[in-house]
Design an enzyme around this catalytic site. Structure first.
Site, PDB file in Angstrom:
ATOM      1  N   GLU A  90       0.823  -1.205   0.000  1.00  0.00           N
ATOM      2  CA  GLU A  90       0.000   0.000   0.000  1.00  0.00           C
ATOM      3  C   GLU A  90       0.862   1.262   0.000  1.00  0.00           C
ATOM      4  O   GLU A  90       1.943   1.288   0.591  1.00  0.00           O
ATOM      5  CB  GLU A  90      -0.851   0.039   1.268  1.00  0.00           C
ATOM      6  N   CYS A 103       3.051   8.612   1.446  1.00  0.00           N
ATOM      7  CA  CYS A 103       3.410   7.698   2.531  1.00  0.00           C
ATOM      8  C   CYS A 103       3.667   6.343   1.880  1.00  0.00           C
ATOM      9  O   CYS A 103       2.760   5.762   1.278  1.00  0.00           O
ATOM     10  CB  CYS A 103       2.260   7.622   3.527  1.00  0.00           C
ATOM     11  N   CYS A 110       5.130  -6.722   8.118  1.00  0.00           N
ATOM     12  CA  CYS A 110       6.101  -6.193   9.067  1.00  0.00           C
ATOM     13  C   CYS A 110       6.277  -7.193  10.201  1.00  0.00           C
ATOM     14  O   CYS A 110       5.309  -7.818  10.639  1.00  0.00           O
ATOM     15  CB  CYS A 110       5.625  -4.853   9.626  1.00  0.00           C
ATOM     16  N   CYS A 114       3.667  -4.481  16.372  1.00  0.00           N
ATOM     17  CA  CYS A 114       3.095  -3.462  17.270  1.00  0.00           C
ATOM     18  C   CYS A 114       1.616  -3.800  17.428  1.00  0.00           C
ATOM     19  O   CYS A 114       0.927  -4.067  16.442  1.00  0.00           O
ATOM     20  CB  CYS A 114       3.279  -2.066  16.681  1.00  0.00           C
ATOM     21  N   CYS A 117      -1.392  -2.110  15.377  1.00  0.00           N
ATOM     22  CA  CYS A 117      -1.174  -1.838  13.947  1.00  0.00           C
ATOM     23  C   CYS A 117      -1.681  -2.977  13.060  1.00  0.00           C
ATOM     24  O   CYS A 117      -1.387  -4.149  13.317  1.00  0.00           O
ATOM     25  CB  CYS A 117       0.325  -1.625  13.726  1.00  0.00           C
ATOM     26  N   GLY A 157       5.812  -1.816   7.065  1.00  0.00           N
ATOM     27  CA  GLY A 157       7.199  -2.233   7.263  1.00  0.00           C
ATOM     28  C   GLY A 157       7.998  -1.341   8.192  1.00  0.00           C
ATOM     29  O   GLY A 157       7.612  -0.216   8.491  1.00  0.00           O
ATOM     30  N   SER A 210       9.001   6.219  16.438  1.00  0.00           N
ATOM     31  CA  SER A 210       7.675   5.838  16.932  1.00  0.00           C
ATOM     32  C   SER A 210       7.829   5.381  18.369  1.00  0.00           C
ATOM     33  O   SER A 210       8.060   4.209  18.635  1.00  0.00           O
ATOM     34  CB  SER A 210       7.113   4.695  16.074  1.00  0.00           C
ATOM     35  N   CYS A 328      -1.780   2.388   7.896  1.00  0.00           N
ATOM     36  CA  CYS A 328      -1.044   1.385   7.135  1.00  0.00           C
ATOM     37  C   CYS A 328      -1.600  -0.024   7.321  1.00  0.00           C
ATOM     38  O   CYS A 328      -1.977  -0.420   8.405  1.00  0.00           O
ATOM     39  CB  CYS A 328       0.443   1.433   7.462  1.00  0.00           C
TER      40      CYS A 328
HETATM   41  S1  SF4 Z   1       3.515   0.251  13.449  1.00  0.00           S
HETATM   42 FE1  SF4 Z   1       5.096   0.154  11.840  1.00  0.00          FE
HETATM   43  S2  SF4 Z   1       6.735  -1.048  12.816  1.00  0.00           S
HETATM   44 FE2  SF4 Z   1       4.902  -1.427  14.047  1.00  0.00          FE
HETATM   45  S3  SF4 Z   1       4.002  -3.302  13.174  1.00  0.00           S
HETATM   46 FE3  SF4 Z   1       3.055  -1.522  12.139  1.00  0.00          FE
HETATM   47  S4  SF4 Z   1       4.260  -1.222  10.269  1.00  0.00           S
HETATM   48 FE4  SF4 Z   1       5.475  -2.493  11.672  1.00  0.00          FE
END
Ligand code: SF4
Length: 340
Positions: A90, A103, A110, A114, A117, A157, A210, A328
């Site tokens: 994406e 973006c 990934c 997290c 996410c 990612g 982050s 994302c």
């Molecule tokens: S927030 Fe970023 S680093 Fe964390 S799992 Fe999602 S894509 Fe990966």
């Protein structure tokens, strides 16, 4: 078939020579790919037909194939692209009156997991090549007919875990596509040795960390890589980055209701940030089918005021593209759920 997008000018010159053409034809190819946005050999009108015919036999122009897009009323548009191996990624187009921010993704999925996410819940599949990273920018520009001025590596990612390809893409976007280094932001959850490696490159890009939690116990839960690189180690890495590059680091902090958004958390974040020249960016949470809820706007403003009063410039990220699931990993996950 080899892909041209992703090659440097030097590599394109080598292709020209390999096909029996003078070196300068490689420079022409680079101009067509990166400056004029050609998406096919037919577009490259000043290249001899015989050269184009040879190129068609062994090469293709772009690294990605368009799959679909969704546009929100505010113009934010999320694209889904397919790589040659069928994997999908994406990219998001975020227009403002005076600029366009892209973006972009650096990996398929990934590994960082997290907990808030959508991409983290998909798991890791593979690193993107530098061509696949750069092509997200070129493909969006070609489709929407406007130049992108700012790049944020905040899509799918962890960019610093695909360091070499990400840095090759940064150099191409800067030198060949013409995007100013200061308009490029790389976001990381905090891979300490890679932050130090990036600092040593002394580039004028922006590093966004982050952080998302102000103490190790909470960060271990929200950003599991924290069990490997603690907040104390991160502090030292950010300090080193600032000292070597002379650039302010941005702290990204997602606001999760009742989890990390209380005055005590702001106080801990202030304590951790003392001595750093950081901007703070508070990010309203978008639901991702996880167990978290979004902090109210009033509470976000309160948190921001506490940070500001302590001397840290703090912004609340404008919510863009809510209607199209712009965070994302959300479009890919949604389409996967629908079986498309
Ligand atoms: S927030 Fe970023 S680093 Fe964390 S799992 Fe999602 S894509 Fe990966």
């Amino acid at each position: 078939m080899r892909t041209l997008v992703g090659m440097t000018k030097l590599e394109l010159e080598a292709v020209a020579v390999e096909l029996g053409e003078p070196t300068y034809r490689g420079g022409q190819l680079a101009k067509w790919l990166y400056e004029k946005g050609a998406r096919s050999f037919d577009d490259m009108s000043d290249l001899p037909k015989a050269f184009r015919a040879k190129l068609v036999e062994g090469f293709k122009v772009s690294a990605l194939e368009y799959v679909t897009h969704r546009e929100a009323p505010d113009g934010t548009t999320k694209f889904l692209y397919r790589a040659p191996d069928g994997r999908e990624i994406e990219s998001v187009w975020i227009p403002y009156p005076d600029r366009v921010t892209a973006c972009i993704s650096s990996q398929v999925g990934c590994a960082m997991k997290c907990t808030f996410c959508a991409t983290g819940q998909l798991g890791f599949e593979r690193n993107l090549t530098s061509g696949e990273i750069v092509d997200q920018v070129l493909a969006m520009q070609a489709q929407l007919g406007r130049r992108i001025s700012n790049i944020v590596y905040m899509g799918m990612g962890e960019p610093l875990l695909n360091y070499d390809n990400v840095m090759a893409s940064v150099r191409l976007l800067n030198k060949s596509v013409g995007i100013a280094m200061r308009q490029i932001t790389i976001s990381t959850v905090g891979i300490v040795p890679k932050i130090k490696q990036l600092a040593a490159e002394k580039l004028q890009l922006t590093l966004a960390l982050s952080v998302h939690a102000p103490n190790d116990a909470l960060r271990d839960q929200l950003v599991p890589v924290n069990t490997k690189f603690t907040l104390a180690e991160l502090y030292d890495a950010v300090k080193e980055y600032e000292q070597i590059t002379n650039r302010r680091v941005t702290l990204e902090y997602i606001m999760l209701k009742g989890v990390n958004d209380q005055p005590l958390h702001a106080a801990q974040l202030i304590k951790w940030s003392r001595g750093l020249h950081v901007h703070v960016n508070l990010i309203p949470f978008h639901p991702t089918g996880s167990d978290f809820d979004a902090t109210s706007n009033a509470e976000i403003r309160k948190f921001a005021r506490q940070m500001e009063d302590a001397g840290f410039p703090t912004a609340v990220r404008a919510e863009r593209g809510l209607e199209i699931e712009a965070a994302c990993g959300q479009l890919k996950r949604q389409l996967a759920t629908q079986g498309s």
